[in-house]
Design an enzyme around this catalytic site. Structure first.
Site: not given
Lengths: 438, 438
Positions: A203, A222, A250, A278
């Site tokens: 991508q 993720n 978060d 993350h």
């Protein structure tokens, strides 16, 4: 955009938009953007579905060949318009092109309707949505597009669906990369990094080749920090600072937990930062956060809770939610993506900031360069941002920042083969996936 | 609202708001609203979770007893505020109370976030959401409330969750009744009418007993027209015209199909009406609809398509979608509910109208009285509406309106026992459930 369809625009390292580059220097096109484009692909020119709008005579509707990889306008969105010719749309801004990957998934199912409704980019900003899915999900993409049709959003002027990022990302000014392979049974994080890394490398190459040169990219799939790193390393002609890993959910959860503990409404909490990855090594920062303008530690005197429970509460939220609700937190994730975009297209309120995972080169905190790390940012509302320098550190905060930094450096070693860094060597010590995420 | 908690407000047939009635005539409370309240219930006074907002000292958070039927404030929404005391909220309108049933379902999962974001009631309208679920879905309700917390919507000032409509509907100014039992395998429409009729009879009684006297009710759960009839007949102290059955998704789909056929963007289609029942007998009206201000029949000259295919396209949309997408059209249904509310709280654009299923007493079209029938409406934006008189009929339209009217009269006979009409007699000729709906 008509010019861009006929010629191949240039991306410069300065990240000018393709249209700007092109209208200024159309005489000397460079093909650098094609350097990452696989040779096997041959891309016909993009189909333009615009028709001159003449209500008197029915116009044949463009039909789509489902076997084709090419994204095409969908249904009623093929029946378009000259925005400048219509009285009510004359004052509107130029159409903005937004790509969304994983478009048939649940997070997108919330997000796309927000983007189309005008609540993210504003009430005078027409939007084109380019939905990227997979062969398996193509019918579901059509379903999503049908629901967007039936919603009659006045600002939604184009919808295209497709499964080839080289087609779907054409000219996009925003790319929201939500789609990622979920972790299969028994799959280790290293394996997940590799599987998804391949997707984000591809991508990145596609964005580099066909997107607007100043495209803003938000990676949600993720492991999002390292996916964003892979993506930006495969898109050398797009400014590295344009790539974000989403840590806004978060941050939002951290604000909510601080509000709950302090006994205030959440709008009283400001300057909340998520530092780092993350993952479970992320650092929700209570040293710099404020409640009613005062340092959190002055308002919440239970420092044991701040040090021992707060981070856990933020991180376990997704897991608690999946137990209660039986599904992952698609709705609030979509809200946080919308928040992340709004934070870049509207000026940050005086004295406040927001968190985003960004490329660390040149950061003022002493964090290792060459990784994607969540830090406090401010924006003038032009899509760009700057890092907040006015933060303090103590030993406790620094120790934790060092740990999440070490994890991101280890993740980078795992994907070295995908970022031009030679042979990968993967020594991740433990599974740090956040509960409730895949 | 403090006064309403201490005393029992009056509903008058004029449908004044409880607060208005109360502040004007607090000396002579009437208990007529209690007439439908089952005696077995004993309701303790509602728990108020408001605390004086003092950021300096942490405040104990109200915890909820999951075995209790009482709705209570949820999490951070217990830590509330005096809207008038805060600088930024001083200009806001008075808090509006909105109940949503079926709150743990997919339609609500889209709708609640729209209501909370301000895009339905406006950017200066604080909102309290009261979520009604079932014992089975209680944990999911908590999950939804947690996601609402994590979304940090500034306008969302209260969230309560509960399973007893007599508690959840307390003082609500809007009730969006989405929850209904889906049709089980082999269940006939008559049986479904009875099963869901019981639910809506109960909810009507609860609204009558505890809601704001001028509460606006939108029934979405199927069969929605007759459910709305049952609901309003069980709430005699609330004006019957305040009850709506949702036909807005059908209207939106009709507009989209007309646009597609005419080769125009959907914003060029106006004056679309859905007449009658939300079922396969519904009548999408192409006689009165307009495209670019011209009658549809002048723009779409393929009258065979209008008569033979258009209605089918509108009605089969949900079925096509469920095949493509594997799920029912929750997102676009939620958009249409938001549209239905916005149509009542903002003035209808000059010359246009919207469809809603409303009580037929006093209608100007010669439609049988005493049923809930979708018709063209206009609103001044005050929550109220009037029926549009300026419509034309031809034999084709009238014949179809007669058929959907006959169906609604038959449905009414099926639920006679639930609306004080004696013994039910059910002779529904065929299954008219819309494809893709339950």
């Amino acid at each position: 955009m008509a010019v861009a369809e006929l010629t191949t625009p240039t991306c410069t390292k300065q990240g000018l938009r393709s249209s700007e580059v092109f209208y200024l220097s159309a005489g000397t096109p460079s093909f650098r953007r094609l350097s990452f484009r696989p040779l096997r692909r041959t891309h016909s020119s993009r189909i333009s579905c615009s028709v001159n709008q003449t209500a008197q005579a029915p116009v044949a509707v463009q039909t789509k060949d489902p076997k084709s990889n090419k994204p095409e306008c969908f249904g009623v969105f093929c029946l378009t318009y000259d925005l400048k010719a219509e009285e009510e749309t004359k004052s509107w801004k130029k159409l903005i092109n937004v790509a969304v990957s994983g478009a048939a998934g649940m997070i997108s199912n919330h997000l796309l309707f927000k983007l189309a409704s005008g609540q993210v980019f504003g009430p005078d900003q027409p939007v084109a949505l380019k939905l990227l899915g997979s062969e398996r999900s193509f019918q579901a993409l059509e379903g999503v597009a049908m629901e967007l049709e039936d919603s009659l959003f006045p600002l939604l002027r184009e919808v295209q669906i497709g499964i080839d990022p080289y087609e779907v990302f054409q000219d996009v000014e925003w790319a929201l990369l939500i789609g990622a392979k979920p972790r299969g049974p028994g799959m280790e994080r290293a394996e997940l990094l590799d599987v998804n890394g391949q997707i984000f490398a591809e991508q990145g190459k596609a964005l580099n080749a066909v997107a607007s040169c100043n495209v803003k990219v938000i990676v949600v799939g993720n492991p999002c920090n390292t996916n964003a790193l892979i993506c930006l390393k495969n898109a050398p002609n797009i400014p590295a600072k344009n790539f974000h890993a989403l840590t806004r959910l978060d941050e939002n959860r951290a604000k909510c937990q601080l509000a709950l503990k302090a006994g205030v409404f959440y709008d009283k909490v400001s300057n909340a930062t998520i530092w780092g990855n993350h993952s479970t090594t992320q650092v929700p920062d209570f040293l710099n956060a404020r409640i009613n303008g005062l340092p959190v530690k002055e308002v919440i005197t239970d420092h044991k809770w701040l040090e021992e429970e707060f981070t856990d509460k933020v991180q376990k939220r997704g897991g608690v939610l999946i137990k209660k609700w039986g599904r992952s937190s698609a709705a609030s994730t979509a809200v946080s993506i919308a928040d992340a975009i709004k934070s870049l297209v509207t000026p940050t309120p005086e004295g406040d900031w927001f968190s985003s995972g960004v490329y660390t080169d040149g950061n003022p905190y002493g964090i290792a360069e060459g990784i994607v790390f969540s830090v406090p940012c401010r924006s003038k509302g032009d899509g760009d941002y700057e890092l907040v320098k006015d933060v303090i550190f103590d030993d406790y905060l620094l120790k934790r920042i060092t740990k999440t930094e070490a994890e991101l450096l280890a993740e980078r070693r795992c994907v070295a083969h995908l970022i031009g860094g030679g042979v990968a060597f993967c020594d991740l010590p433990e599974d740090t996936m956040l509960p409730g995420e895949m």
